[in-house]
Design a protein around this motif. Structure first.
Motif, short mmCIF file in Angstrom:
data_model
loop_
_atom_site.label_atom_id
_atom_site.label_comp_id
_atom_site.label_asym_id
_atom_site.label_seq_id
_atom_site.Cartn_x
_atom_site.Cartn_y
_atom_site.Cartn_z
N HIS A 1 27.62 30.30 37.88
CA HIS A 1 28.83 29.69 37.32
C HIS A 1 28.75 28.17 37.38
N THR A 2 28.35 27.64 38.54
CA THR A 2 28.37 26.20 38.73
C THR A 2 27.04 25.53 38.41
N GLU A 3 26.07 26.32 37.96
CA GLU A 3 24.75 25.77 37.62
C GLU A 3 24.88 24.68 36.55
N ASN B 1 38.62 42.32 29.52
CA ASN B 1 38.32 42.01 30.93
C ASN B 1 38.69 40.56 31.21
N VAL B 2 39.92 40.23 30.92
CA VAL B 2 40.41 38.88 31.12
C VAL B 2 41.63 38.96 32.03
N SER B 3 41.53 38.26 33.14
CA SER B 3 42.57 38.33 34.16
C SER B 3 43.84 37.63 33.70
N VAL B 4 44.98 38.11 34.16
CA VAL B 4 46.23 37.41 33.84
C VAL B 4 46.37 36.13 34.65
N GLY B 5 45.49 35.94 35.62
CA GLY B 5 45.42 34.66 36.33
C GLY B 5 44.14 33.95 35.94
N ASP B 6 43.48 33.39 36.94
CA ASP B 6 42.23 32.71 36.63
C ASP B 6 41.08 33.31 37.43
N GLY B 7 41.27 34.59 37.88
CA GLY B 7 40.17 35.29 38.53
C GLY B 7 40.04 35.04 40.02
N PHE B 8 41.11 34.54 40.66
CA PHE B 8 40.99 34.22 42.09
C PHE B 8 41.84 35.14 42.98
N TYR B 9 42.60 36.04 42.38
CA TYR B 9 43.43 36.96 43.17
C TYR B 9 43.19 38.40 42.69
N PHE C 1 34.98 33.14 30.61
CA PHE C 1 35.13 34.55 30.27
C PHE C 1 34.13 35.41 31.04
N TYR C 2 32.89 34.96 31.08
CA TYR C 2 31.85 35.77 31.73
C TYR C 2 32.01 35.78 33.26
N CYS C 3 32.41 34.65 33.84
CA CYS C 3 32.42 34.52 35.30
C CYS C 3 33.77 34.90 35.92
N GLU C 4 34.79 34.06 35.66
CA GLU C 4 36.08 34.31 36.31
C GLU C 4 36.77 35.57 35.81
N HIS C 5 36.38 36.03 34.61
CA HIS C 5 37.14 37.15 34.04
C HIS C 5 36.33 38.46 34.00
N TRP C 6 35.30 38.50 33.17
CA TRP C 6 34.58 39.77 33.00
C TRP C 6 33.94 40.21 34.33
N PHE C 7 33.09 39.34 34.93
CA PHE C 7 32.44 39.72 36.17
C PHE C 7 33.48 39.97 37.27
N THR C 8 34.44 39.06 37.41
CA THR C 8 35.38 39.17 38.53
C THR C 8 36.29 40.38 38.39
N THR C 9 36.64 40.75 37.17
CA THR C 9 37.39 41.99 36.97
C THR C 9 36.62 43.17 37.53
N ARG C 10 35.33 43.24 37.19
CA ARG C 10 34.49 44.34 37.69
C ARG C 10 34.36 44.27 39.23
N PHE C 11 34.23 43.06 39.75
CA PHE C 11 34.09 42.89 41.21
C PHE C 11 35.30 43.46 41.93
N PHE C 12 36.50 43.05 41.53
CA PHE C 12 37.70 43.54 42.21
C PHE C 12 37.87 45.05 42.00
N GLN C 13 37.47 45.56 40.84
CA GLN C 13 37.55 47.01 40.63
C GLN C 13 36.66 47.76 41.63
N LYS C 14 35.47 47.20 41.89
CA LYS C 14 34.57 47.85 42.85
C LYS C 14 35.13 47.79 44.27
N ILE C 15 35.68 46.63 44.64
CA ILE C 15 36.25 46.52 45.98
C ILE C 15 37.43 47.48 46.12
N ARG C 16 38.21 47.60 45.06
CA ARG C 16 39.34 48.54 45.08
C ARG C 16 38.82 49.97 45.27
N ALA C 17 37.68 50.28 44.68
CA ALA C 17 37.10 51.62 44.83
C ALA C 17 36.64 51.86 46.27
#
Length: 606
Positions: free
Chosen positions: A191-193, A291-299, A379-395
């Motif tokens: 993301h920060t590269e 896969n777009v968060s209603v925030g900015d992908g930090f919660y 879109f790719y970092c804070e939203h698409w990837f992070t949506t999947r990340f939180f879904q996995k942690i929720r699982a």
């Protein structure tokens, strides 16, 4: 940021007391997030752009990992000459940050040599490297999507034995959870590269323009830079396509303001082939564009459109109505492109020499080259990837709930990520031994206490900044992204002789308009906004896109010239004032306000 003068100061960190009822909040976060005695000598500001709410224990990872990555790229990989990384602390559940400057001129010169070689390589090969970045980030998303939460049955599958795998499935509980954390860390490095290199290009060009054209506003510079092809607009474009399809299939009557998504979906299911076609189109759009968060992908609780259709379905009725009225909803890219060329040509013509014009062309060209990444990576970092990340942690939380360790899956977000690993080890041991997990007795009282603490912290109003004010606030990212400048700080200190009914900020998008204010605390309140109102909010995220077609102007507490709210407002051609620091505190829903996007002034008329 330069050294503090000691003459002006916000409250010191050590002077901030615990919120009554939230004593012990420190246990929610790692020890290295706590303010130290020496931190009283430094300037910190509240990062309300990314962390506008209390941070739950697990979500602290969304500050820990990003700051490890952004600092590594600026300080260690590209060796920015004048800045290292960002340090952060958590106070009463809120994230405060400060930038670490490089003040020694000899050190700056040494770092400049490395920066020119390293950053120069990236700038010279930007398009090729960006193409590689795209492939890497999509591969990373595929990896997080492929992570499985192991199923722990009575017996392991026979194939584990006949395939001679060599390890039982409980091993994968820890390995796969680790995989999620490791992939999240790697994503933030990707993301920060390019990010700070992009901001660096902006800062150099903005600095050149301010020197060459002393009267130029940041807004004019930003309009010269604006890109046309930005992935972050795609979710909103998909909504417009769905609205058009609803009209084409004679389904428009189902999309009316206030309708609940579940009822609309149910009604569509009863509309035969037409309803089926629309639902199929919805499913196609959802992956990946919802896969777009209603925030900015930090919660974790800022769910994506795919997880909660409330926000996209709140936008559809207006789009349907506009299409039925024959309005063209396509983005005015030709007009925007023509406008940016006109502005650039006018300012270029003011330069006297060919050398200056060549430098202007080179810097502007680089800014336009980096712009698509600066906006599209979100879109790719804070939203698409992070949506999947939180879904996995929720699982994994569901696994802990199924095994009786937690009362419910969402409780996993009240544990720190290292504590989740402990809880999972409990499950691994109990499954192996045939015994019983001990976590219910240990974790459930802790979770209950933390929920109570988070609720108590939610009522706290954090100071916008802490500690002594430095001589100058000159960190490029702090200025351009957060909009924190000397003027902002002066407003926070309340030292200006401002009129009682005036709020000042960045002139983010031109035009003057009057209207009724609608103050929203988060995008979850998006359904409250009405046609033609003036949006007043702490900060916007890309998922707010649909609301911009509905409002007359935008005002935000946080944000600089290149913040999301500023960029999107210019895209929609509406006045905007960002980085006010206090608009949501001083303006009330229903107030009549005038937004002057040319001068950065919001006047409360009554």
């Amino acid at each position: 940021m330069s050294q503090p003068t000691g003459e002006r100061s916000f409250p010191l960190p050590s002077q901030i007391a615990d919120v009554p009822g939230a004593e012990g909040w420190e246990a929610l976060y790692p020890y290295f997030t706590r303010f130290q005695p020496e931190d009283d000598q430094r300037f910190w500001f509240y990062n309300s752009m990314h962390f506008p709410e209390v941070v739950p224990a697990f979500d602290a990872i969304t500050s820990e990992i990003p700051y490890t990555a952004i600092g590594a790229n600026t300080a260690r990989l590209f060796a920015f000459p004048t800045t290292m990384g960002i340090e952060y602390r958590i106070l009463n559940g809120r994230v405060y940050i400060t930038a670490n400057p490089v003040l020694d001129e000899a050190k700056q010169a040494e770092r400049l040599t490395h920066f020119q070689e390293r950053a120069g390589f990236y700038y010279a090969n930007w398009d090729r490297l960006y193409e590689g970045w795209q492939q890497r980030i999509e591969a990373l998303i595929a990896e997080i999507e492929a992570v499985e939460v192991p199923r722990l049955g009575e017996l392991d599958d026979l194939e584990v034995v006949t395939g001679s795998r060599g390890y039982a499935t409980n091993h994968l509980v820890r390995e796969n959870f680790h995989r999620c954390i490791d992939l999240y860390s790697k994503m933030w490095h990707h993301h920060t590269e390019f990010l700070m290199l992009g901001y660096g290009a902006y800062v150099v060009f903005f600095g050149f323009c301010r020197q060459a054209f002393p009267e130029i506003g940041d807004q004019a510079v930003a309009r010269m830079v604006a890109g046309m092809d930005v992935t972050m607009y795609r979710p909103d474009d998909e909504l417009k396509k769905l609205a058009a399809l609803a009209v084409e299939l004679d389904l428009a009557d189902l999309f009316v303001e206030g309708n609940e998504p579940a009822k609309v979906l149910s009604a569509l299911g009863e509309r035969g082939d037409a309803g089926g076609r629309w639902l199929a189109a919805l499913e196609e759009a959802k992956d990946p564009w919802f896969n777009v968060s209603v925030g900015d992908g930090f919660y974790h609780h800022h769910l994506s459109w795919a997880d909660d259709l409330t926000v996209p379905f709140a936008a559809l009725p207006r789009y349907v109505e506009q299409i039925r009225a024959g309005e063209d909803l396509t983005r005015p890219t030709e007009r925007l492109a023509a406008e940016r060329e006109r502005i650039a040509e006018e300012y270029r013509a003011l330069l006297a020499g060919d050398d200056e014009k060549a430098a202007f062309d080179q810097m502007l060209g680089l800014c336009r080259q980096v712009f698509p990444y600066i906006e599209s990576h979100k879109f790719y970092c804070e939203h698409w990837f992070t949506t999947r990340f939180f879904q996995k942690i929720r699982a994994f939380g569901q696994l802990l709930a199924d095994r009786g360790v937690l009362a419910e899956a969402e409780d996993v977000f009240h544990l720190r990520h290292v504590e989740v690993e402990d809880a999972l080890a409990d499950v691994m041991l109990a499954w192996a031994s045939g015994g019983t997990e001990l976590g219910a007795r240990h974790w459930q009282p802790i979770v209950a206490e933390r929920k109570r603490i988070v609720e108590a912290l939610a009522g706290w109003s954090p100071p916008p900044a802490l500690g002594p004010v430095p001589e100058a606030l000159n960190d490029p990212a702090v200025q351009m992204l957060w909009g924190v400048t000397d003027e902002t700080v002066q407003t926070w200190l309340g030292g200006d002789e401002l009129e009682e009914n005036v709020v000042r900020g960045y002139a983010a998008s031109p035009g003057v308009v009057e209207g009724t204010a609608r103050v929203l605390g988060s995008v979850n309140e998006i359904g409250q906004i009405r046609e033609g109102e003036i949006l007043v909010c702490p900060v916007t995220a890309p998922s707010w896109g649909p609301v911009f077609g509905k409002i007359a102007a935008a005002v935000s507490d946080i944000g600089g010239t290149m913040s999301h709210a500023a960029i999107v407002a210019r895209e929609y051609g509406m006045p905007a004032v960002v980085g006010t620091g206090q608009a949501t505190a001083r303006i009330k829903t229903g107030d009549r306000v005038q937004v002057d996007g040319d001068r950065g002034i919001v006047t409360i008329l009554g």
